[in-house]
Each structure stands twice: as structure tokens, then as C-alpha cells.
Design a protein around this motif. Structure first.
Motif, PDB file in Angstrom:
ATOM      1  N   ILE A  10       1.052  25.188  53.072  1.00  0.00           N
ATOM      2  CA  ILE A  10       1.331  25.388  51.652  1.00  0.00           C
ATOM      3  C   ILE A  10       1.115  26.875  51.380  1.00  0.00           C
ATOM      4  N   GLU A  11       2.174  27.547  50.975  1.00  0.00           N
ATOM      5  CA  GLU A  11       2.128  29.010  50.870  1.00  0.00           C
ATOM      6  C   GLU A  11       1.096  29.514  49.863  1.00  0.00           C
ATOM      7  N   ASN A  12       1.113  29.016  48.659  1.00  0.00           N
ATOM      8  CA  ASN A  12       0.160  29.427  47.630  1.00  0.00           C
ATOM      9  C   ASN A  12      -0.700  28.225  47.263  1.00  0.00           C
ATOM     10  N   ILE A  13      -1.574  27.873  48.158  1.00  0.00           N
ATOM     11  CA  ILE A  13      -2.377  26.653  48.034  1.00  0.00           C
ATOM     12  C   ILE A  13      -3.367  26.767  46.879  1.00  0.00           C
ATOM     13  N   ASN A  14      -3.582  25.650  46.178  1.00  0.00           N
ATOM     14  CA  ASN A  14      -4.609  25.625  45.143  1.00  0.00           C
ATOM     15  C   ASN A  14      -5.769  24.765  45.622  1.00  0.00           C
TER      16      ASN A  14
END
Length: 189
Positions: A150-154
């Protein structure tokens, strides 16, 4: 500090998640060097570094991790000043990538030093080996061509049980750590 190291060894002696005593001692030694360069309180840095993973959720579970009981017990047992204990507990609760994803960062220079030291130990060969050790512990694959990072993981994506791999972890976390350093020593390292 020797008694504290022995207490930490006792808790982490059987850890196979990449958060064992070898990791803690690497963070401790690096943090002491950073503390000298940054002119920080060496006792507080040492305590945060030595105790930062004794209550990690990957070791004690998510519910127990919130209380930081192991750290509190070790400091009380070793007669650490109450004001120092409060600082150490506050800062341990603010260290870690999942905390960063929640917008939580250390408040003191001492906490920032340990955060940087911990993140430095997650970069490079040690980081890859630790990620793989954790994957082995939770029976997760090293690589799967059908699972992408996931590129911009939260934070909810980061901590949820989902199909992932060690390689995904490298892209989701390890390769991002160099840009998260808080101290000059961490940035330089």
C-alpha cells in the motif's frame, strides 16, 4: 543500567519477532552515541532505549501494550525517580511507526533520539532481517507476486490483519524511515 538490561533480557529472551534483546541493545548503543552528540540526558535516553520494546504489541498483545506495565515494573523495581519514570513512559508511548502514522511523535529530545535510533535499526540489512523474522513468527510469506504494498499506508491499514509480505513491509515502512528522522544525529546516520 546493568540491572535494567538483565530485566529486559529476561522479558525478551525468547522473542523471535525481530524485537528481542539484540535489537534493543543496538538501539541502546546507537541512542547513547546520539545522546552525546545531541547533548541529551543520557539516563533518560538509556531507559527509553532499553525499555522501548518490553511492552510492544507484537510481543505482549495489543491490549497489554497500552498499559506499558513491563516498563513500569522494571523502573519501579530499580528505584528510578518518579519524574524520570513519567518521562520514560510518556516517550515510549510515542515511539514507533504506527504512532507516526497516527501523528504521534516524541515530545522530548531524549524520545526523539530513541525514535531515530529505533528507526535506524529498521533500515538496511538489520531491518530486512527483522522484517523477515517477524513474518516468520506470524507465518507470513516473504514475497507473493499477487500481493502489492500500500503506497500511502495509514495506521488502520498498517496494523490490521491483512494479506501482506516482508517485501510489502519494506515498501510500506522501511524505505520511508530515512525521511522521518527527528534529530541531526539520526539524519546523519
Amino acid at each position: 543500567m546493568e540491572n535494567i538490561i538483565n530485566d529486559v533480557k529476561e522479558i525478551l529472551q525468547n522473542d523471535m519477532s525481530g524485537h528481542g534483546i539484540d535489537h534493543v541493545l543496538r538501539v541502546y548503543n546507537m541512542a547513547k552515541e546520539f545522546a552525546k552528540s545531541e547533548k541529551a540526558n543520557l539516563e533518560i535516553v538509556s531507559l527509553i532505549a532499553l525499555l522501548h520494546d518490553v511492552d510492544d504489541y507484537k510481543i505482549v498483545g495489543k491490549e497489554k501494550a497500552k498499559d506499558l506495565n513491563n516498563a513500569k515494573i522494571i523502573m519501579a523495581k530499580n528505584n528510578i525517580d518518579k519524574k524520570v519514570q513519567d518521562i520514560v513512559i510518556q516517550e515510549i508511548g510515542r515511539i514507533g511507526y504506527n504512532k507516526y502514522l497516527q501523528g504521534i511523535r516524541p515530545l522530548t529530545l531524549e524520545g526523539q533520539i530513541v525514535s531515530d535510533s529505533d528507526m535506524c535499526d529498521a533500515i538496511g540489512a538489520n531491518g530486512i532481517l527483522r522484517a523477515y523474522a517477524y513474518s516468520l513468527k506470524i507465518h507470513q510469506q516473504f514475497f507473493d507476486k499477487n500481493i502489492f504494498p500500500i503506497e500511502n499506508i495509514n495506521v488502520s491499514e498498517y496494523i490490521i490483519d491483512r494479506p501482506s509480505t516482508s517485501v510489502c513491509h519494506c515498501f510500506e515502512k522501511l524505505l520511508k524511515l530515512k525521511n522521518l528522522m527527528l534529530t541531526n544525529s539520526g539524519k546523519k546516520e
